[in-house]
Write a protein that holds these residues in place. Structure first.
Motif, short mmCIF file in Angstrom:
data_model
loop_
_atom_site.label_atom_id
_atom_site.label_comp_id
_atom_site.label_asym_id
_atom_site.label_seq_id
_atom_site.Cartn_x
_atom_site.Cartn_y
_atom_site.Cartn_z
N VAL A 112 0.83 -1.21 0.00
CA VAL A 112 0.00 0.00 0.00
C VAL A 112 0.86 1.25 0.00
O VAL A 112 0.58 2.22 -0.73
CB VAL A 112 -0.95 -0.01 1.21
N VAL A 173 -10.49 1.14 -5.38
CA VAL A 173 -10.37 0.14 -4.31
C VAL A 173 -11.75 -0.38 -3.91
O VAL A 173 -11.97 -1.60 -3.76
CB VAL A 173 -9.65 0.76 -3.09
N SER A 177 -11.71 -4.14 -5.33
CA SER A 177 -11.01 -4.98 -4.36
C SER A 177 -11.94 -6.05 -3.79
O SER A 177 -13.17 -5.90 -3.81
CB SER A 177 -10.45 -4.12 -3.22
N GLN A 185 -8.04 -4.07 2.05
CA GLN A 185 -8.92 -3.00 1.56
C GLN A 185 -8.86 -1.76 2.46
O GLN A 185 -8.75 -0.64 1.97
CB GLN A 185 -10.35 -3.52 1.48
N GLN A 188 -5.60 0.05 1.95
CA GLN A 188 -5.56 0.78 0.68
C GLN A 188 -6.34 2.08 0.77
O GLN A 188 -5.90 3.12 0.23
CB GLN A 188 -6.12 -0.11 -0.43
N LEU A 189 -7.48 2.07 1.41
CA LEU A 189 -8.27 3.30 1.55
C LEU A 189 -7.52 4.34 2.39
O LEU A 189 -7.52 5.53 2.06
CB LEU A 189 -9.62 2.98 2.19
#
Length: 513
Positions: A112, A173, A177, A185, A188-189
């Protein structure tokens, strides 16, 4: 460079006297008036066409070509010490994060963070590089209106781009995702939310350097950010109310980045020229936009190439191996510090020599830089190769397998150091598009090499692929530089020069004079 940061107010008058002496000494070695240029300060294609006087005081006289070697050597050693301190804390932070969260969560975090870094530096539009040149050149010409204008232009466009990248990334995402992989997830956010913050502190640190606070610019990103990251993460883990995983680390990254943004802009306000905010901003937007394409391309590719192994492993769902690779990479990158330090002092002097048309002095300066960077890299690589396995074993059985990755990448970065600051040489001589083309080739080679290596040997194979890509990229640059600039590879010229001087009975240590 600023030496006043963190001192009590009643002590700053004396320290400012020391600072003026350092700036004066830097000017004597061709480093320019502010002493604030970093490794990235030499890449702007438009200002590369300014005469040397536009980025240096009008009374500045370029040093004799034999004096540049001594100045480069001494200044590079000082810069290396500064970078070692910052990089040491960064590496410590990464190692402790790996120890706290384990290999799988560290792999998610590394993957990430790689995407966050690529998007954030793309969003700078290259102004984290070109602002150094624009601000320095306009300040030297007394054009505070253009200084104000380019800063406002860069901040507005870059932060808008960073916000857009973050929103688009978060949407992708959410839509694509796998919701069953909640840890990935969520991380990533959080990474997409951090994109504007990383862009902001990169630009803020650039402004501090451009205004003359060279060492001070390193403190927020190299010291404060990673120090805060470790502090916040440690407090969360010790409290027992948080699970040590990738989302927790990304929350700490988000918080430490926000604090770093505030700090760098406070420092930029402290170092800014008097009266800057009072002048009406000027407009040279056509010139500023023309600097964006090559600089933006190189900014993104530079981050991408160094993290290609992590990103390809993440793409192919080898998350645990991505964490192992990332840990080995963070250790191996310490070897590249000598090249970074030498490049810091090489760039402004190389630009001045190119502007003067002194190709032989530029050849000798490049050769000295290659000798210094290779010597420093080898000196750091030898003990690291010896202690790497017991060091990584301390972090657990999973991470002990990162030792082969680290060894391979250490050898790859030693080869890069042997070649010297070739990318900077291209950019300082008006060949920025050639530099960008070689970076595209290097990025493609990195992806293909890492993908092939992963299919055969996993994380060690990715390390072999990346090391080979770095070698191919640097050999290609050497060939182009030899043909286009008529400048030989630094070590080859040094050996030939030493042999010639030995035959003529002259002192062999020309590169130290």
């Amino acid at each position: 460079m600023s030496v006043t940061c963190g001192l009590p107010r009643n002590d700053r008058r004396g320290s400012q006297s020391v600072e003026r002496k350092i700036i004066s000494k830097s000017s004597q070695t061709g480093a320019g008036p502010a002493g604030a240029r970093d490794i990235d300060d030499c890449s702007d294609p438009k200002l590369a066409r300014f005469p040397a006087a536009s980025v240096a005081p009008t009374n500045m006289v370029l040093p004799h070509k034999e004096d540049t070697g001594r100045g480069l050597g001494y200044a590079s050693i000082f810069a290396l010490l500064v970078y070692i301190g910052g990089a040491g804390l960064t590496s410590l932070a990464q190692l402790l994060i790996a120890r706290i969260v384990g290999s799988t969560s560290y792999g998610i975090y590394s993957y990430v963070l790689a995407w966050t870094s690529v998007l954030a530096y793309l969003a700078t539009l290259g102004f984290h590089v070109s602002l150094l040149r624009f601000v320095s050149a306009y300040s030297a010409k007394g054009r505070l209106d253009l200084v104000h204008g380019v800063i406002r232009f860069a901040l507005q466009r870059s932060l808008a781009a960073a916000t857009l990248f973050g929103i688009i990334g978060a949407a992708l995402v959410l839509f694509f995702s796998d919701s069953s992989h909640k840890e990935l997830q969520t991380s990533q956010l959080l990474g997409m939310a951090a994109v504007p913050l990383v862009t902001a502190y990169a630009l803020g640190a650039t402004l501090v350097r451009a205004f003359g606070g060279g060492v001070s610019a390193l403190m927020p990103e190299r010291i404060v950010r990673d120090g805060l990251l470790l502090t916040l993460l440690g407090m969360a883990v010790l409290s027992g109310s948080w699970t040590p995983n990738a989302p927790l680390v990304m929350q700490a990254v988000l918080a430490s980045s926000a604090i770093t943004v505030g700090l760098v802009f406070i420092m930029a306000a402290k170092f800014q020229p008097p009266g800057l905010r009072q002048v009406q901003p000027g407009d040279e937007s056509r010139e500023w936009w023309s600097a964006v394409p090559p600089m933006m391309l190189m900014a993104g590719l530079d981050v991408f190439i160094s993290r290609a192994g992590v990103m390809v492993l993440g793409w192919t769902h080898h998350i645990r191996e991505a964490g192992i690779f990332a840990l080995g990479l963070n250790v191996a990158l310490l070897v590249s510090l000598s090249l970074v330090a030498v490049s810091t002092m090489f760039a402004p002097t190389a630009a001045a020599l190119h502007a003067r048309g002194d190709r032989m002095a530029l050849q000798q300066l490049f050769s000295r830089a290659a000798l210094l960077s290779s010597g420093g890299a080898i000196a750091m690589a030898i003990p690291m190769l010896a202690i790497i396995e017991p060091l990584l074993s301390w972090f657990g059985g999973d991470f002990s397998t990162a030792a082969p990755v680290a060894r391979i990448l250490i050898l790859g970065y030693v080869f890069v150091a042997l070649c010297g600051p070739q990318m900077l040489l291209l950019m300082m001589t008006g060949n920025e598009w050639a530099a960008a083309a070689t970076m595209i080739a290097g990025a493609a080679a990195s992806i293909m090499g890492c993908a092939a290596g992963i299919a055969l040997y996993g994380a060690p194979g990715a390390a072999v692929g990346l090391a080979l890509a770095l070698a191919i990229w640097n050999v290609a640059m050497s060939i182009y530089i030899s043909k286009r600039l008529k400048i030989l590879p630094g070590l080859i010229f040094a050996l030939a020069s030493l042999r010639t001087r030995a035959v003529e009975g002259q002192p062999p240590h020309w590169f130290l004079r």
